[in-house]
Design a protein around this motif. Structure first.
Motif, PDB file in Angstrom:
ATOM      1  N   THR A 126       0.090  -1.058  -0.201  1.00  0.00           N
ATOM      2  CA  THR A 126       0.194  -0.034   0.560  1.00  0.00           C
ATOM      3  C   THR A 126       0.769   1.183  -0.008  1.00  0.00           C
ATOM      4  OG1 THR A 126      -1.689  -1.132   1.740  1.00  0.00           O
ATOM      5  CG2 THR A 126      -1.577   1.213   1.379  1.00  0.00           C
ATOM      6  N   HIS A 129       3.001   1.290  -3.366  1.00  0.00           N
ATOM      7  CA  HIS A 129       2.018   2.583  -4.266  1.00  0.00           C
ATOM      8  C   HIS A 129       1.248   3.718  -4.296  1.00  0.00           C
ATOM      9  CE1 HIS A 129      -1.508   2.185  -7.259  1.00  0.00           C
ATOM     10  NE2 HIS A 129      -2.570   2.188  -5.907  1.00  0.00           N
ATOM     11  N   VAL A 262      -5.681   6.416  -2.364  1.00  0.00           N
ATOM     12  CA  VAL A 262      -4.970   5.098  -2.559  1.00  0.00           C
ATOM     13  C   VAL A 262      -5.698   4.174  -2.571  1.00  0.00           C
ATOM     14  CG1 VAL A 262      -2.586   4.243  -1.427  1.00  0.00           C
ATOM     15  CG2 VAL A 262      -2.587   6.720  -1.988  1.00  0.00           C
ATOM     16  N   TYR A 264      -5.196   0.319  -2.673  1.00  0.00           N
ATOM     17  CA  TYR A 264      -4.564  -1.143  -3.100  1.00  0.00           C
ATOM     18  C   TYR A 264      -4.697  -1.921  -3.285  1.00  0.00           C
ATOM     19  CZ  TYR A 264      -0.070  -3.851  -2.783  1.00  0.00           C
ATOM     20  OH  TYR A 264       0.761  -4.765  -3.235  1.00  0.00           O
ATOM     21  N   GLN A 275       0.766  -4.732 -10.351  1.00  0.00           N
ATOM     22  CA  GLN A 275       0.834  -5.354  -8.271  1.00  0.00           C
ATOM     23  C   GLN A 275       1.865  -6.261  -8.156  1.00  0.00           C
ATOM     24  OE1 GLN A 275      -0.882  -7.968  -7.050  1.00  0.00           O
ATOM     25  NE2 GLN A 275      -0.520  -7.134  -4.842  1.00  0.00           N
TER      26      GLN A 275
END
Length: 331
Positions: A126, A129, A262, A264, A275
């Protein structure tokens, strides 16, 4: 096999440990013998029925695992039986075994311990990203991390430093702030102090932070946004406070800043290849010693409720992990 089951939505205290049949991998699937599973705030939301997804009852919470491949479904040639893998999932990890699509598995490099591997998938995924893909954090910029003493916050401190940023941690007690400094934060502020924005202003030479990482939400969000630098990026990561803030849009205009989501989990579903590459990169950093996941406590599977309640009470500093086939560490 043993599993921690949610049989009705409610507090973590009503979760039950049960013996259930082992799952069988279907075509394209792999059976993984779980060694470790991260404990995260979304697990609490899931069992309370407050998360974006509501699994059919009963289900086992647990969204990130590390384990060994125990069996392959039809058509699966890799990974090899006995190899260690990790995976991000929405639920199912609080169990001794789990079935996953083979394409969701990431190899775990030699020498990376199961607890560390499990801790990487959600929190560190998380954060990377958020900071890199959504926040475009650059070397030399200033990053403010809210809720910095939690598992995701600590990951943000570490990865912020790894990406070359100056990191300011915001936490509610001196013990937590010291833990943040120990994890690499350059400075720390007490966001319960009515004058914390002035402290932040002094730490940034009046400019404010370039990127704000916010997994907390609640009442701290607006003053944090008011403190952001010109062309700053405010990352909306989660609402651990339990309150979704309502931010005045004029602040985005006045600061020339962006407020960026965000998510994720949806990134993992919509952009699978990206990912998996992100996770592989994180594991490379761990194997190279550039990143050491901060696992503060581990619990046996049978103590999953205690781990979730510790997290819910904000008593955890760093990452909590359940171990199903290894000895836990003492809290």
């Amino acid at each position: 096999m043993k599993a921690i089951l949610c049989e009705a939505y409610g507090p973590p205290s009503q979760l039950v440990l049960k013996e259930i049949d082992s799952p069988v991998p279907g075509p394209g699937q792999v059976l993984v013998r779980v060694e470790a599973c991260g404990v995260n705030f979304p697990d609490i939301l899931l069992v309370e029925g407050k998360y974006q997804q509501k699994p059919a009852l009963p289900f086992a919470p647990g969204g990130e695992i590390c384990g060994t491949v125990a069996a392959l479904g039809e058509g699966v040639l890799a990974p090899a039986i006995g190899s260690r893998v990790a995976a991000l999932m929405t639920y199912g990890g609080f169990a001794e075994e789990v079935v996953l699509d083979a394409e969701r598995l990431v190899p775990v490099p030699e020498g990376v311990e199961p607890a560390a591997a499990a801790a990487v998938c959600l929190a560190y995924g998380t954060v990377l990203h958020g900071l890199r893909d959504r926040g475009a954090l650059q070397p030399g910029e200033t990053l403010l991390v809210l809720g910095a003493a939690g598992g995701t916050g600590m990951a943000a401190i570490q990865l912020g430093k790894l990406l070359g940023a100056r990191v300011i941690a915001a936490a509610s007690s001196e013990a937590k702030r010291q833990a943040c400094r120990d994890a690499g934060a350059d400075a720390a502020v007490d966001y319960t102090d009515p004058n914390w924005r002035e402290t932040l202003r002094g730490l940034t030479g009046g400019r404010g932070p370039d990127v704000i990482f916010d997994p907390v939400g609640g009442t701290v969000a607006e003053p944090a946004l008011r403190s952001i630098a010109w062309r700053g990026r405010y990352l909306v990561v989660g609402f651990a406070s339990g309150e979704i803030p309502r931010l005045p849009f004029n602040l985005a205009l006045l600061k020339g800043c962006s407020v960026t989501g965000v998510f994720y989990g949806d990134f993992a579903r919509r952009e699978k290849a990206a990912q998996l590459a992100l996770l592989a990169g994180l594991f490379d950093w761990v194997a190279e010693g550039k990143l050491v996941p901060l696992v503060s406590e581990s619990f046996p599977l049978e103590q999953a409720v205690a781990a979730l309640e510790r997290l819910a009470a904000r008593q955890a500093t760093g990452k909590l992990v359940l171990l199903t086939h290894a000895a836990p560490t003492a809290p």
